[in-house]
Design an enzyme around this catalytic site. Structure first.
Site: not given
Length: 453
Positions: A43-45
Site C-alpha cells: 500500500v505504501k506505493d
C-alpha cells in the site's frame, strides 16, 4: 494498444477480495483490499509517489537529489521505484527488527540501506528517526521524506484508496479496519469514507508496546506502554501527525504471537500470502466480530506481501524459537510424560512430619499426597510444613494427619490443560492423575507452566 508509460502508472486500483475460511464465524461480508497488487507489493506505493510528486511541485525535491527516509521497508520500496523512474538517489534508514528480505529487496532496486538499533528511544541519536534527520542535514541536495508527519501521506489515501473502496463496494461499506503505523492509510481512507457516510466505522489495529490505543481512549501518552515488539509495520512509540484520531472510532490490540500465527493462517487457509501486519489485521477483525451485523460490509486492508517475511513468520524455526506456534491441546497424560516412570511419593496419616520432610529433601519435591487404608485423604506441601514449623518448633514428631491439608483433586488422563490449570488456580498446589489399576501420578504447578507457550 493498452499499456502504462512506466511502472508508476500501475499504482492503485487494487482489487477487493472476499474472505472465506478465516471469517466463517463473522456474521458479515468481509472484503480484503489487496494492496500487494501494487508494483512494489504494498500500500505504501501510493503515498510514496504522492509525497515525491508534491515535493517536486513545491521545490523541496530538486533534480538529481537524494531522497532520505526512515522506513520499515515498504515505504522505502515505493520510494525506490519512483527514484529509479525519476532519477533520484535514495537512502533508507531501517530498524534492525525489520526482516532481512526487506533490506535485500531495497538494495536490489538501488537504495542504500542503513540499519539502526530498535530498542532505543526515538530521541536517541542512534534511532532511525534521528539518523534520518541527521543524514538529511548532512547530505547536499537532499530531501527528508518524514512519512510520519508528511501530509501527502494521508492525502494519497484520501484521493485514491478511499474513493476506490467506496466505488468498489457501491457505497455499501460499513466498517474499515486497518493496522496503524504512520497513520496515513487509516486517516486518509477514514476521512473520505466518513465524508461520504458519517456512519461508517473506522477501526485501527494496534500492537502491544505501542501507544495508539490508550492515547485514543484517554488522551494520555503513556511511556509505560512503550516496549519492544516484533510485529512489523504497525504501532508506534511516537504520535505521528498523520494519525487523525478524530476519524478513528476505536482500536484493538493484537499480540506478536497472534499476528505471526494469523499471518501463516492467511496463507494456509485463504491462499493469501501476505505480510505480518495482515496477520495482525485479520486477528483484530476477529476480535471485533461482535461489532458487525449480517447486513454489514467490512473492508480490511492488507498492506504488503509475504515474500518479505519468509525468514520470519514463514520460517518454522523462527516461529518456534519465539514460542509463536499454536498451543497444542495438552492433556493430563502429556503433562506427566517427563516423570511418569517415577514412583508416586506418598506419606501415611500416622507417619510423622519428620518423615515427610525427609522425603521432600530426598526426592527434591514440593508436595506429597497423604494416604491411609482407604486411599488419598490429604496432602502436605513445603509451604504448609514451613508455616506449621514456625508455629511449633517441636513439629517433627507430630503425626501428618494433624497438619495435613485437603487431598489433591483427582483427574482422568484425558483432562485438558485448561481444566487442570483452573484447579491449580483455585488454590490446589497439585493435581493427581488416575492412571487406572489403582495407580496415580502427580501434576505440579511446574508441569503446567512448562506446557504453557
Amino acid at each position: 494498444m493498452e499499456y502504462a508509460e512506466n511502472i508508476l502508472e500501475t499504482i492503485g486500483n487494487t482489487p477487493l477480495v472476499k474472505m472465506n475460511a478465516l471469517v466463517k464465524d463473522v456474521d458479515a461480508l468481509v472484503l480484503a483490499k489487496y494492496e500487494t497488487f501494487n508494483p512494489g507489493n504494498s500500500v505504501k506505493d501510493r503515498m510514496a509517489l504522492k509525497m515525491i510528486e508534491d515535493a517536486e511541485s513545491d521545490g523541496r525535491l530538486q533534480p538529481g537529489g537524494t531522497i532520505i527516509e526512515g522506513t520499515s521497508g515498504n515505504t522505502g520500496m515505493g520510494l525506490a521505484l519512483a527514484a529509479v523512474v525519476k532519477g533520484y538517489k535514495l537512502i533508507c534508514v531501517m530498524a534492525d527488527k525489520q526482516s532481512k528480505e526487506k533490506m535485500d529487496i531495497l538494495r536490489a532496486v538501488g537504495a542504500k540501506v542503513m540499519v539502526c538499533p530498535t530498542n532505543v528511544d526515538p530521541e536517541d541519536p542512534r534511532s532511525y528517526y534521528s539518523v534520518s534527520k541527521r543524514l538529511s542535514e548532512e547530505t547536499p541536495n537532499s530531501w527528508y521524506v518524514n512519512q510520519y508527519d508528511n501530509p501527502s501521506n494521508t492525502l494519497a489515501h484520501y484521493e485514491s484508496t478511499g474513493p476506490e473502496i467506496w466505488e468498489q463496494t457501491d457505497g455499501k461499506v460499513t466498517h474499515f479496519i486497518v493496522g496503524v503505523g504512520t497513520g496515513g492509510t487509516i486517516s486518509g481512507v477514514g476521512k473520505y469514507l466518513k465524508e461520504k457516510n458519517p456512519n461508517v466505522k473506522i477501526w485501527g489495529v494496534d500492537t502491544y508496546g505501542s501507544v495508539f490505543k490508550k492515547y485514543h481512549e484517554t488522551g494520555i501518552f503513556d511511556e509505560n506502554e512503550i516496549y519492544p515488539y516484533i510485529t512489523e509495520g504497525i504501532g508506534e512509540d511516537i504520535l505521528p501527525k498523520n494519525v487523525d484520531f478524530s476519524v478513528i472510532d476505536g482500536f484493538t490490540k493484537v499480540t506478536d504471537k497472534d499476528a505471526a500465527i494469523y499471518t501463516q493462517k492467511l496463507a494456509r487457509e485463504e491462499g493469501m500470502f501476505l505480510g505480518n501486519s495482515a496477520g495482525a489485521a485479520i486477528k483484530g477483525l476477529l476480535q471485533l466480530k461482535k461489532e458487525f451485523k449480517p447486513e454489514d460490509v467490512v473492508v480490511i486492508l492488507f498492506h504488503d506481501h509475504g515474500s518479505r517475511y519468509v525468514g520470519k513468520m514463514f520460517n518454522d524455526d523462527w516461529m518456534k524459537e519465539r514460542g509463536f506456534v499454536e498451543e497444542e491441546a495438552y492433556t493430563a497424560s502429556d503433562l506427566i510424560k517427563a516423570h511418569e516412570d517415577k514412583q508416586l511419593v506418598t506419606v501415611k496419616t500416622e507417619e510423622l512430619v519428620s518423615h515427610a520432610i525427609e522425603r521432600i529433601r530426598k526426592f527434591q519435591i514440593s508436595q506429597i499426597p497423604v494416604v491411609d487404608s482407604e486411599g488419598f485423604v490429604g496432602s502436605v506441601d513445603e509451604s504448609a510444613l514451613f508455616t506449621a514449623f514456625l508455629d511449633d518448633k517441636n513439629l517433627a514428631d507430630t503425626p501428618i494427619k494433624e497438619i495435613m491439608n485437603p487431598p489433591f483433586p483427582i483427574v482422568e488422563k484425558n483432562t485438558s490443560l485448561d481444566e487442570i490449570s483452573g484447579l491449580i488456580k483455585k488454590g490446589n498446589s497439585a493435581v493427581l492423575v488416575n492412571l487406572g489399576n489403582n495407580k496415580h501420578h502427580i501434576i505440579t504447578k511446574y508441569d503446567v507452566i512448562s506446557h504453557i507457550k
